[in-house]
Design a protein around this motif. Structure first.
Motif, PDB file in Angstrom:
ATOM      1  N   ALA A  31       0.678  -1.305  -0.082  1.00 38.42           N
ATOM      2  CA  ALA A  31      -0.175   0.182  -0.081  1.00 38.42           C
ATOM      3  C   ALA A  31       0.761   1.262  -0.074  1.00 38.42           C
ATOM      4  CB  ALA A  31      -1.014   0.036   1.359  1.00 38.42           C
ATOM      5  N   THR A  32       0.766   2.082  -1.006  1.00 41.59           N
ATOM      6  CA  THR A  32       1.674   3.130  -1.139  1.00 41.59           C
ATOM      7  C   THR A  32       0.869   4.403  -1.642  1.00 41.59           C
ATOM      8  OG1 THR A  32       2.086   2.631  -3.456  1.00 41.59           O
ATOM      9  CG2 THR A  32       3.786   1.742  -1.943  1.00 41.59           C
ATOM     10  N   PRO A  33       1.221   5.398  -1.430  1.00 36.75           N
ATOM     11  CA  PRO A  33       0.920   6.816  -1.845  1.00 36.75           C
ATOM     12  C   PRO A  33       1.247   7.041  -3.388  1.00 36.75           C
ATOM     13  CG  PRO A  33       2.705   7.577  -0.618  1.00 36.75           C
ATOM     14  CD  PRO A  33       2.791   5.967  -0.475  1.00 36.75           C
ATOM     15  N   ASN A  34       0.221   7.944  -3.906  1.00 39.00           N
ATOM     16  CA  ASN A  34       0.660   8.295  -5.404  1.00 39.00           C
ATOM     17  C   ASN A  34       1.823   9.167  -5.498  1.00 39.00           C
ATOM     18  OD1 ASN A  34      -0.975  10.251  -4.250  1.00 39.00           O
ATOM     19  ND2 ASN A  34      -1.836  10.807  -6.462  1.00 39.00           N
ATOM     20  N   TRP A  38       2.796  14.065  -0.517  1.00 45.55           N
ATOM     21  CA  TRP A  38       1.614  14.254  -0.450  1.00 45.55           C
ATOM     22  C   TRP A  38       0.652  13.856   0.560  1.00 45.55           C
ATOM     23  CZ3 TRP A  38      -0.473  14.310  -6.265  1.00 45.55           C
ATOM     24  CH2 TRP A  38       0.298  15.288  -6.881  1.00 45.55           C
ATOM     25  N   GLY A  39       1.181  12.551   1.124  1.00 43.56           N
ATOM     26  CA  GLY A  39       0.533  11.652   2.236  1.00 43.56           C
ATOM     27  C   GLY A  39       1.401  10.353   2.508  1.00 43.56           C
ATOM     28  N   LYS A  40       0.843   9.746   3.404  1.00 36.27           N
ATOM     29  CA  LYS A  40       1.433   8.443   3.450  1.00 36.27           C
ATOM     30  C   LYS A  40       0.307   7.202   3.657  1.00 36.27           C
ATOM     31  CE  LYS A  40       2.053   9.115   8.438  1.00 36.27           C
ATOM     32  NZ  LYS A  40       3.361   9.053   9.660  1.00 36.27           N
ATOM     33  N   VAL A  41       0.580   6.038   3.848  1.00 36.64           N
ATOM     34  CA  VAL A  41      -0.402   4.841   3.831  1.00 36.64           C
ATOM     35  C   VAL A  41       0.245   3.926   5.049  1.00 36.64           C
ATOM     36  CG1 VAL A  41      -1.550   3.004   2.695  1.00 36.64           C
ATOM     37  CG2 VAL A  41      -1.230   5.022   1.587  1.00 36.64           C
ATOM     38  N   ILE A  42      -0.297   3.787   6.052  1.00 36.41           N
ATOM     39  CA  ILE A  42       0.065   2.938   7.059  1.00 36.41           C
ATOM     40  C   ILE A  42      -0.869   1.599   6.988  1.00 36.41           C
ATOM     41  CG2 ILE A  42       0.906   4.662   8.466  1.00 36.41           C
ATOM     42  CD1 ILE A  42      -1.733   4.347  10.331  1.00 36.41           C
ATOM     43  N   ASN A  50      -6.207 -15.230   4.591  1.00 37.19           N
ATOM     44  CA  ASN A  50      -7.604 -15.148   5.316  1.00 37.19           C
ATOM     45  C   ASN A  50      -7.686 -14.156   6.643  1.00 37.19           C
ATOM     46  OD1 ASN A  50     -10.239 -15.759   4.508  1.00 37.19           O
ATOM     47  ND2 ASN A  50     -10.185 -17.173   6.234  1.00 37.19           N
ATOM     48  N   THR A  51      -6.508 -13.265   6.837  1.00 31.42           N
ATOM     49  CA  THR A  51      -6.582 -12.416   7.762  1.00 31.42           C
ATOM     50  C   THR A  51      -6.973 -11.299   7.279  1.00 31.42           C
ATOM     51  OG1 THR A  51      -4.197 -12.000   7.575  1.00 31.42           O
ATOM     52  CG2 THR A  51      -4.951 -13.771   9.345  1.00 31.42           C
ATOM     53  N   SER A  52      -7.310 -10.098   8.028  1.00 33.63           N
ATOM     54  CA  SER A  52      -7.853  -9.004   7.718  1.00 33.63           C
ATOM     55  C   SER A  52      -6.609  -7.656   7.847  1.00 33.63           C
ATOM     56  CB  SER A  52      -8.996  -8.388   8.493  1.00 33.63           C
ATOM     57  OG  SER A  52      -9.258  -7.051   8.078  1.00 33.63           O
ATOM     58  N   ALA A  53      -6.517  -7.023   6.778  1.00 32.61           N
ATOM     59  CA  ALA A  53      -5.406  -6.041   6.772  1.00 32.61           C
ATOM     60  C   ALA A  53      -6.038  -4.717   6.851  1.00 32.61           C
ATOM     61  CB  ALA A  53      -4.723  -5.940   5.451  1.00 32.61           C
ATOM     62  N   HIS A  54      -5.652  -4.004   7.760  1.00 32.05           N
ATOM     63  CA  HIS A  54      -6.226  -2.601   8.193  1.00 32.05           C
ATOM     64  C   HIS A  54      -5.390  -1.441   7.384  1.00 32.05           C
ATOM     65  CE1 HIS A  54      -8.842   0.553   9.987  1.00 32.05           C
ATOM     66  NE2 HIS A  54      -7.784   1.111  10.388  1.00 32.05           N
ATOM     67  N   LEU A  55      -5.732  -0.697   6.353  1.00 35.26           N
ATOM     68  CA  LEU A  55      -4.929   0.272   5.856  1.00 35.26           C
ATOM     69  C   LEU A  55      -5.489   1.539   6.216  1.00 35.26           C
ATOM     70  CD1 LEU A  55      -4.633  -1.226   2.446  1.00 35.26           C
ATOM     71  CD2 LEU A  55      -2.932  -1.639   4.457  1.00 35.26           C
ATOM     72  N   GLU A  56      -4.704   2.533   6.240  1.00 34.03           N
ATOM     73  CA  GLU A  56      -5.092   4.073   6.479  1.00 34.03           C
ATOM     74  C   GLU A  56      -4.410   5.000   5.661  1.00 34.03           C
ATOM     75  OE1 GLU A  56      -5.967   7.322   9.898  1.00 34.03           O
ATOM     76  OE2 GLU A  56      -5.311   5.074  10.644  1.00 34.03           O
ATOM     77  N   ALA A  57      -4.898   5.904   4.833  1.00 30.64           N
ATOM     78  CA  ALA A  57      -4.454   6.919   4.307  1.00 30.64           C
ATOM     79  C   ALA A  57      -4.191   8.088   4.935  1.00 30.64           C
ATOM     80  CB  ALA A  57      -4.990   7.150   2.823  1.00 30.64           C
ATOM     81  N   GLN A  58      -3.020   8.688   5.073  1.00 29.81           N
ATOM     82  CA  GLN A  58      -3.103   9.896   5.757  1.00 29.81           C
ATOM     83  C   GLN A  58      -2.483  11.365   4.885  1.00 29.81           C
ATOM     84  OE1 GLN A  58      -0.459   8.745   9.058  1.00 29.81           O
ATOM     85  NE2 GLN A  58      -2.238   7.747  10.325  1.00 29.81           N
ATOM     86  N   PRO A  59      -3.392  12.116   4.573  1.00 32.69           N
ATOM     87  CA  PRO A  59      -2.682  13.121   3.958  1.00 32.69           C
ATOM     88  C   PRO A  59      -2.032  14.107   4.724  1.00 32.69           C
ATOM     89  CG  PRO A  59      -5.243  13.612   4.130  1.00 32.69           C
ATOM     90  CD  PRO A  59      -4.691  11.992   4.641  1.00 32.69           C
ATOM     91  N   ASN A  60      -0.943  14.642   3.760  1.00 33.89           N
ATOM     92  CA  ASN A  60      -0.275  15.889   4.577  1.00 33.89           C
ATOM     93  C   ASN A  60      -1.017  16.912   4.709  1.00 33.89           C
ATOM     94  OD1 ASN A  60       1.924  14.168   4.972  1.00 33.89           O
ATOM     95  ND2 ASN A  60       3.039  14.674   3.266  1.00 33.89           N
ATOM     96  N   ARG A  90      -4.450   7.650  -3.589  1.00 35.63           N
ATOM     97  CA  ARG A  90      -4.232   8.848  -4.502  1.00 35.63           C
ATOM     98  C   ARG A  90      -4.814  10.148  -3.742  1.00 35.63           C
ATOM     99  NH1 ARG A  90      -6.893   5.300  -9.468  1.00 35.63           N
ATOM    100  NH2 ARG A  90      -5.141   4.104  -9.830  1.00 35.63           N
ATOM    101  N   PHE A  91      -3.609  10.998  -3.613  1.00 35.46           N
ATOM    102  CA  PHE A  91      -3.900  12.276  -2.875  1.00 35.46           C
ATOM    103  C   PHE A  91      -3.615  13.364  -4.040  1.00 35.46           C
ATOM    104  CE2 PHE A  91      -1.752   9.499   0.362  1.00 35.46           C
ATOM    105  CZ  PHE A  91      -2.690   9.592   1.270  1.00 35.46           C
ATOM    106  N   ALA A  92      -4.378  14.739  -3.536  1.00 34.27           N
ATOM    107  CA  ALA A  92      -4.255  15.731  -4.518  1.00 34.27           C
ATOM    108  C   ALA A  92      -4.222  16.958  -3.352  1.00 34.27           C
ATOM    109  CB  ALA A  92      -5.603  15.908  -5.258  1.00 34.27           C
TER     110      ALA A  92
END
Length: 211
Positions: A31-34, A38-42, A50-60, A90-92
């Motif tokens: 998981a990466t930012p464009n 402009w921001g980051k992804v954790i 079969n496990t769950s991945a929790h992703l979060e986009a954090q814009p600057n 995708r950040f803008a």
């Protein structure tokens, strides 16, 4: 006996029980930012099947999330990992609306500046009179420059304030007898002063308007 190959050969010499132990596959969630500025992804990394991945986009600051490459639009994204996954946040840059208006549209008009601009853009705003009797006084924030350069940091309306002006001409009846001070253009209802300065041997008598 800790043998790890899924196939093995052995001699049978007695009753034997063998237990096959299985472990889940591990997959990569990439998981990466464009744009890293402009921001980051954790939340990216290795996950078991079969496990769950929790992703979060954090814009600057001054940027926002447009959406994920899979069409998701919320800042957080949960997905069940069954294979390798590649996602892009995708950040803008933030954009703001600028409106340029005038206090008296009947005698003035905005020339430039109205529009939508990215954060931090420096633009020029300008208004002009369409009637020679009216002149620009100031913008609604007190700034007296016209045209004027401003940095876009928020939604904002700039209103150009115009006032009616009158020409006041102050002249001596005879230039050899003295001189006058105070000619110029003055805003309606503006209070100002004029002055008559007599030459040597003369004194002020009166104004020709009767005062």
């Amino acid at each position: 006996d800790d043998v790890t190959g899924d196939m093995r050969k052995f001699y049978i010499t007695r009753d034997t029980t063998l237990n096959a132990i299985f472990a889940p596959h591990k997959f990569t969630v990439d998981a990466t930012p464009n744009n890293a500025l402009w921001g980051k992804v954790i939340g990216g990394g290795q996950y078991e099947y079969n496990t769950s991945a929790h992703l979060e986009a954090q814009p600057n600051p001054h940027y926002h999330l447009v959406g994920w490459s899979n069409g998701h639009t919320l800042h957080t994204l949960d997905t069940v990992v069954e294979r390798n996954i590649s996602l892009e946040a995708r950040f803008a840059i933030d954009t703001f609306n600028i409106e340029v208006t005038t206090s008296n549209p009947a005698v003035s008009e905005p020339v430039k500046g109205t529009g939508s601009y990215p954060y931090g853009t420096v633009i020029e705003i300008e208004a002009r009179s369409t009637d020679d009797s009216y002149r620009f006084v100031q913008w609604n924030d007190g700034n007296k420059e016209n045209p004027r350069r401003v940095a876009v940091t928020e939604h904002h309306t700039y209103e150009a304030e115009y006032a009616r002006f009158y020409r006041v001409s102050v002249q001596p009846f005879n230039k050899d007898h003295g001189y006058t001070i105070g000619s110029g253009w003055f805003a309606e209802n503006h209070y100002d002063s004029i002055e008559a300065k007599p030459a040597a041997g003369y004194c002020f008598y009166r104004w020709l308007d009767g005062n």
